[in-house]
Design an enzyme around this catalytic site. Structure first.
Site, PDB file in Angstrom:
ATOM      1  N   VAL A  40       0.830  -1.210   0.000  1.00 21.57           N
ATOM      2  CA  VAL A  40       0.000   0.000   0.000  1.00 21.57           C
ATOM      3  C   VAL A  40       0.862   1.255   0.000  1.00 21.57           C
ATOM      4  O   VAL A  40       0.354   2.355  -0.230  1.00 21.57           O
ATOM      5  CB  VAL A  40      -0.957   0.006   1.215  1.00 21.57           C
ATOM      6  CG1 VAL A  40      -1.924  -1.157   1.134  1.00 21.57           C
ATOM      7  CG2 VAL A  40      -0.177  -0.044   2.535  1.00 21.57           C
ATOM      8  N   ALA A  41       2.156   1.122   0.289  1.00 21.67           N
ATOM      9  CA  ALA A  41       3.084   2.249   0.257  1.00 21.67           C
ATOM     10  C   ALA A  41       4.493   1.701   0.069  1.00 21.67           C
ATOM     11  O   ALA A  41       4.855   0.706   0.692  1.00 21.67           O
ATOM     12  CB  ALA A  41       3.002   3.071   1.547  1.00 21.67           C
ATOM     13  N   ALA A  59       8.531   2.992   0.047  1.00 21.85           N
ATOM     14  CA  ALA A  59       9.458   4.079   0.331  1.00 21.85           C
ATOM     15  C   ALA A  59      10.884   3.652   0.022  1.00 21.85           C
ATOM     16  O   ALA A  59      11.122   2.574  -0.525  1.00 21.85           O
ATOM     17  CB  ALA A  59       9.318   4.505   1.798  1.00 21.85           C
ATOM     18  N   ALA A 116      11.735   0.816   2.993  1.00 21.63           N
ATOM     19  CA  ALA A 116      10.809  -0.294   3.240  1.00 21.63           C
ATOM     20  C   ALA A 116       9.503  -0.053   2.510  1.00 21.63           C
ATOM     21  O   ALA A 116       9.287   1.013   1.918  1.00 21.63           O
ATOM     22  CB  ALA A 116      10.561  -0.430   4.749  1.00 21.63           C
ATOM     23  N   GLN A 117       8.647  -1.050   2.550  1.00 27.58           N
ATOM     24  CA  GLN A 117       7.290  -0.883   2.049  1.00 27.58           C
ATOM     25  C   GLN A 117       6.313  -1.463   3.065  1.00 27.58           C
ATOM     26  O   GLN A 117       6.694  -2.230   3.950  1.00 27.58           O
ATOM     27  CB  GLN A 117       7.110  -1.529   0.681  1.00 27.58           C
ATOM     28  CG  GLN A 117       7.192  -3.035   0.641  1.00 27.58           C
ATOM     29  CD  GLN A 117       7.080  -3.564  -0.789  1.00 27.58           C
ATOM     30  OE1 GLN A 117       7.521  -2.925  -1.752  1.00 27.58           O
ATOM     31  NE2 GLN A 117       6.509  -4.739  -0.945  1.00 27.58           N
ATOM     32  N   VAL A 118       5.042  -1.067   2.929  1.00 29.85           N
ATOM     33  CA  VAL A 118       4.028  -1.415   3.927  1.00 29.85           C
ATOM     34  C   VAL A 118       2.909  -2.208   3.265  1.00 29.85           C
ATOM     35  O   VAL A 118       2.466  -1.889   2.153  1.00 29.85           O
ATOM     36  CB  VAL A 118       3.460  -0.145   4.591  1.00 29.85           C
ATOM     37  CG1 VAL A 118       2.355  -0.499   5.586  1.00 29.85           C
ATOM     38  CG2 VAL A 118       4.573   0.630   5.297  1.00 29.85           C
ATOM     39  N   LYS A 176       5.421  -3.644   7.992  1.00 30.45           N
ATOM     40  CA  LYS A 176       6.500  -2.904   7.328  1.00 30.45           C
ATOM     41  C   LYS A 176       7.671  -3.848   7.105  1.00 30.45           C
ATOM     42  O   LYS A 176       8.146  -4.497   8.045  1.00 30.45           O
ATOM     43  CB  LYS A 176       6.925  -1.722   8.191  1.00 30.45           C
ATOM     44  CG  LYS A 176       7.918  -0.776   7.527  1.00 30.45           C
ATOM     45  CD  LYS A 176       8.129   0.470   8.380  1.00 30.45           C
ATOM     46  CE  LYS A 176       9.031   1.483   7.706  1.00 30.45           C
ATOM     47  NZ  LYS A 176       9.183   2.714   8.514  1.00 30.45           N
ATOM     48  N   ASP A 225       9.523  14.119  11.885  1.00 34.47           N
ATOM     49  CA  ASP A 225       9.145  14.057  10.471  1.00 34.47           C
ATOM     50  C   ASP A 225       7.623  14.177  10.382  1.00 34.47           C
ATOM     51  O   ASP A 225       6.951  13.380   9.736  1.00 34.47           O
ATOM     52  CB  ASP A 225       9.629  12.743   9.855  1.00 34.47           C
ATOM     53  CG  ASP A 225       9.756  12.830   8.339  1.00 34.47           C
ATOM     54  OD1 ASP A 225       9.767  13.956   7.812  1.00 34.47           O
ATOM     55  OD2 ASP A 225       9.834  11.783   7.681  1.00 34.47           O
TER      56      ASP A 225
END
Length: 509
Positions: A132-133, A135, A138-140, A155, A290
């Site tokens: 779903v995301a 980066a 990492a990815q989620v 994650k 952040d």
């Protein structure tokens, strides 16, 4: 491994910056000395054809960074927290840098989970979604726990990301050494320290157990904050390469029309975002560093949900008190007191003129009063503030830069919800409460009680410590000259090695 072999990586980086047009933009934004600009252009231009082309739709610097890969993307994000290094305008561009990396396949993610946790994915989860995301690190995935039916976020680190980062960070260290050698004036900005800071941030993010610990500590600190939630980690399903947390369901903070359509009070949310950040920074000394729209959501009941705890800021108690006094001085327009606090804390050398510094700070603060936020250019204010601190010999302080940068980010989030919110007026209640509780007579008594407790713990050892100190004072001083000469020779050899590396570069060009 650090060494001259990383020169090729730097040449490829320079070539990419030249090919994308980012070299000129970045050097001008950072106000790099002419000699260093010439060196950078000479190193990059002959090899321009070797550079990555990148996405022409992106601005030059963002285009170059995304083309160079994950380590450079993350470095750009970290540099966005250092407007003193890259300049406020470029910092703003880097803050908006988006990871444009494709996700890796779901089979790899599942295999990574099983390898790290030691349990079959199908046994732990009844559902496991596509990414779903995605980066830079990492990815989620969204998943459902088979045992409880609870929705969670999984994650997973990118395959081989640790090796890729260590390889590129080595090249960054060499680049910082060359910059400091070629431009002594750049040492005020501490390039090597910036790289060490970046390396520390990245190494922390490459171990998801540390991010889980940060989320857990942040959740514990903020559990009583009304209207604020932090997803908690599922510890028995989290490891070095995988982290499982509660799923954060809500409307993205950046989607203001959807927030308003859902019936939420956008101006009230703006004030709460600002107040929460200041409370975390001043009260706890531990804040989300952040805190942009991409890491915030608004729940159906109006709660603000924060996630992604890869970059967290810490401030010791003394610095918090100093910062609170500085903020309160600006809010009260007491620029003389703001200047005095800088001198008392040792931020500005004592041989400088406190009255001249106060007048310079007035030029920073006065433009923001009597105006709504839509008329204030924070980038211009920061640019002048850094100019003032440089003129008065104030060295870079990483903890304050990170705090100030995050405050600007939070101000941007709040302004997106309420364009007419004045950051300073919104900050006043939180800062006044902190000062009342931490700078008055009660705070002094609390400090004395804490000191007494420390002395009480060390009480049995005080006689031995005093005796050891006295013995050291009475011992004769032995001057050893050989080791110092060896150290000097070692430093000369190191300098010569760096110089030879520079010569080798010149000959290659």
């Amino acid at each position: 491994m650090r060494g001259p072999h990383n020169i090729w990586r730097l040449i490829r980086t320079g070539a990419t910056f030249e090919r994308t047009g980012a070299m000129k933009v970045a050097l001008e934004a950072m106000d790099v000395p002419p000699r260093l600009r010439l060196l950078a252009r000479v190193m990059g231009w002959p090899f321009k054809w070797l550079g990555y082309r990148g996405d022409p739709a992106l601005p030059p610097v963002t285009r170059a960074i995304t083309a160079l890969g994950p380590a450079y993307i993350k470095f750009g994000q970290v540099l966005s927290t250092r407007p003193d290094v890259v300049g406020p305008e470029l910092a703003l561009q880097l803050r908006m840098l988006q990871d444009r990396l494709p996700p890796f396949d779901i089979a790899t993610a599942k295999a990574s989970f099983e390898s790290d946790i030691g349990l079959p994915v199908d046994q732990v989860f009844s559902a496991f979604s596509e990414p779903v995301a995605a980066a830079s690190i990492a990815q989620v995935h969204r998943a459902t726990l088979a045992a409880t039916g609870q929705d969670v976020a999984v994650k997973v680190l990118r395959p081989g990301i640790e090796r890729a980062f260590r390889r590129d960070v080595d090249a960054f260290h060499l680049a910082a050494a060359i910059i400091e050698l070629a431009s002594p004036a750049s040492r005020r900005l501490r390039p090597s320290e910036v790289i060490r800071h970046f390396e520390g941030v990245v190494l922390g993010e490459l171990d998801l157990r540390l991010e889980a610990a940060a989320a857990s500590e942040f959740a514990a600190n903020t559990k009583d904050d009304a209207g604020f939630r932090v997803p908690t980690p599922v510890w028995h399903l989290s490891g070095r390469r995988v982290m499982v947390m509660d799923w954060a369901e809500g409307t993205p903070m950046g989607d203001v029309p959807a927030i308003v359509a859902a019936g939420h009070d956008a101006p009230a949310l703006a004030r709460r975002v600002l107040e929460l950040f200041l409370s975390h920074a001043l009260r706890d000394g531990y804040f989300h560093a952040d805190m942009h729209q991409g890491n915030l959501k608004v729940a159906a009941n109006g709660d603000i949900i924060a996630y992604d705890f890869g970059i967290m800021g810490t401030i010791d108690e003394y610095t918090r008190r100093v910062y609170a006094e500085i903020l309160m001085g600006f809010i009260a327009k007491d620029y003389r007191r703001v200047a005095e606090v800088h001198f008392e804390a040792g931020y500005v050398p004592r041989d400088r003129d406190v009255d001249a510094f106060a007048r310079a700070l007035r030029a920073v603060g006065e433009p923001i009063f009597g105006m709504d936020a839509s008329q204030i250019s924070m980038a211009r204010l920061l640019a002048y503030l850094f100019e003032v601190t440089e003129r008065f010999g104030m060295e870079t302080r990483t903890e304050l830069i990170l705090l100030q940068r995050t405050m600007v980010v939070v101000e941007g989030v709040a302004r997106s919800l309420d364009p007419h919110l004045n950051m300073w007026q919104g900050a006043r209640p939180v800062v006044e409460t902190y000062i009342r509780e931490n700078l008055g007579p009660r705070a002094m008594l609390r400090d004395l009680a804490r000191t007494a407790r420390v002395l009480g713990r060390f009480g049995p050892r005080l006689p031995q410590l005093a005796e050891a100190a006295l013995i050291r004072q009475t011992e004769p001083v032995v001057v050893v000259t050989v080791p110092s000469r060896r150290r000097a020779a070692g430093l000369m050899a190191l300098g010569a090695a760096i110089a030879l590396a520079g010569v080798a570069v010149a000959e290659m060009l």
